[in-house]
Design an enzyme around this catalytic site. Structure first.
Site, short mmCIF file in Angstrom:
data_model
loop_
_atom_site.label_atom_id
_atom_site.label_comp_id
_atom_site.label_asym_id
_atom_site.label_seq_id
_atom_site.Cartn_x
_atom_site.Cartn_y
_atom_site.Cartn_z
N SER A 123 0.79 -1.24 0.00
CA SER A 123 0.00 0.00 0.00
C SER A 123 0.82 1.28 0.00
CB SER A 123 -0.95 0.03 1.19
OG SER A 123 -1.87 -0.99 1.07
N GLU A 157 -8.15 7.70 -5.26
CA GLU A 157 -7.59 6.55 -6.00
C GLU A 157 -8.62 6.00 -7.00
OE1 GLU A 157 -4.80 4.27 -4.15
OE2 GLU A 157 -4.79 2.73 -5.70
N ASP A 169 -6.86 -0.19 2.63
CA ASP A 169 -5.49 0.35 2.73
C ASP A 169 -5.49 1.76 3.30
OD1 ASP A 169 -5.12 -2.00 1.41
OD2 ASP A 169 -4.60 -1.10 -0.51
#
Ligand code: GLA
Length: 382
Positions: A123, A157, A169
């Site tokens: 991550s 993301e 994450d």
């Protein structure tokens, strides 16, 4: 790293930064369950991204990556609307998402540096997003709760970088605690901490096989998992996500699914059960059960989810024969990356050496092995 980033920032921008740190993570158990509304049990690790920030007055933003040795500058009112598939997507995505929330970030200089191995399933992306978001927010009067920072980082993301990851994450990078794993209910975002005994080491072994989220496999698995929920919902409409389904449902209606969808669904449904059981075992100090569940999770990841790789299987097979190892499995999104091995601390060094040698003989690859501690989530360092 702290001293270096301060010096770099001063040298590039001639001002003294505030510095924020956000960790990478290792997932002990609960893989590809987060976006199915299920359970995960990660721990933050002592590898992190540092984000050094200071305000500037000319309406520009400047972002320097120490890892890539690249400085990029943009007018604050002309941030690219689309990702460019480079490192800078992460800070720009974070900035964009904050703006969409109505949080205006004033012009700034930002320096990023990190030691989370890239593409290793630990991550690095989430740690960049979370460190950057904490740094940017520090320039405003806005205080956001940690779970909200996690959700917005995930949104950066998903919607800017373009990877359809779940919440695990970013959440652990925000809410991790020293010497603890975190059991997260990914639907309600309720969580509880489970202490990791001090005589256990987190030995993270990098197969050196690179995975990539932008690569189609993660998204393809996710699509199959979602398809599984859709099919089961035609029989039992209360099933919104695979989290709501049981092994019983699969027994009854699995035959109406394509083979691949059935296997992915079986992994997710059984993994949720294993993850909750693993948290109970860790809480109760029942390491034998925890270890057994980890090995079962690996087998399910390999056989039903088909997201392991030969190299990870070799590592886990070796670990399963080592009395010092409590449990081991491939961690993260799959198709490469690292295994997590819970090892009796007193024997961690010997275990590491033997694993390295065995792996090299079997594959010709020199593995990197990291002895980690469960660490705290995002915080201001200075
Ligand atoms: C990646 C994603 C997470 C999660 C894992 C698999 O790390 O970012 O959201 O889906 O894969 O458990």
């Amino acid at each position: 790293m702290l001293k270096q980033i301060q010096e770099t920032h001063r040298a590039k921008f001639s001002d003294n930064p505030a510095v924020f740190s956000a960790p990478g993570r290792v997932n002990l158990i609960g893989e590809h369950t987060d976006y199915a509304g299920g359970f995960v049990m990660p721990a933050a690790i002592n590898f992190q991204t540092l984000a050094a920030i200071s305000p500037r007055a000319d309406g520009q933003i400047a972002i320097y990556s120490k890892n890539f040795d690249e400085l990029l500058t943009y007018p604050l009112d002309a941030i690219p609307a689309k990702a460019s598939h480079r490192w800078v997507d992460y800070p720009l995505g974070v900035l964009t998402v904050l703006r969409q929330q109505g949080i205006e970030i004033p012009a700034f200089n930002l320096t990023l540096d990190g030691n989370v191995p890239l593409g290793a399933g630990l991550s690095s992306s989430a740690s960049i997003e979370v460190a950057t978001m904490a740094a940017m927010l520090s320039l405003t009067a806005t205080k956001l709760p940690l779970p909200k920072i996690a959700l917005l980082s995930q949104s950066a993301e998903n919607n800017y970088v373009g990877a359809s990851c779940g919440i695990m994450d970013q959440f652990i990078s925000c809410c991790g605690e020293e010497d603890h794993a975190l059991l997260l209910d990914c639907r309600s975002l309720e969580y509880q901490m489970a202490p990791i005994p001090s005589d256990i080491s987190l030995v993270i072994a990098n197969t050196m096989v690179k995975h990539s989220h932008a690569g189609g496999e993660y998204n393809q698995r996710r699509a199959e998992v979602e398809e599984g929920a859709r099919i089961l919902a035609t029989h039992r409409p209360e099933i919104k996500l695979l989290r709501d389904a049981t092994m019983d449902d699969l027994e009854k209606w699995g035959s109406t699914m394509p083979e691949g969808v059935l296997k992915r669904s079986r992994h997710v449904i059984s993994e949720n059960l294993r993850t909750v059981a693993a948290a109970k075992a860790l809480e109760a100090g029942d390491l034998e059960t925890l270890g057994r569940l980890m090995y079962e999770a690996h087998a399910s990841y390999r056989d039903d989810f088909e997201a392991s790789c030969r190299e990870a299987d070799i590592m886990v097979e070796f670990a399963s024969k080592e009395p010092a190892c409590i449990g081991a499995r491939l961690t993260g999104g799959g198709f490469g990356g690292c295994t997590i091995n819970l090892v009796k601390a007193a024997e961690a060094k010997g275990f590491t050496e033997r694993l390295k040698e065995y792996y090299h003989t079997a594959t010709g690859i020199s593995a990197e092995i990291y002895l980690c501690r469960a660490s705290s989530g995002v915080h201001q360092v200075i």
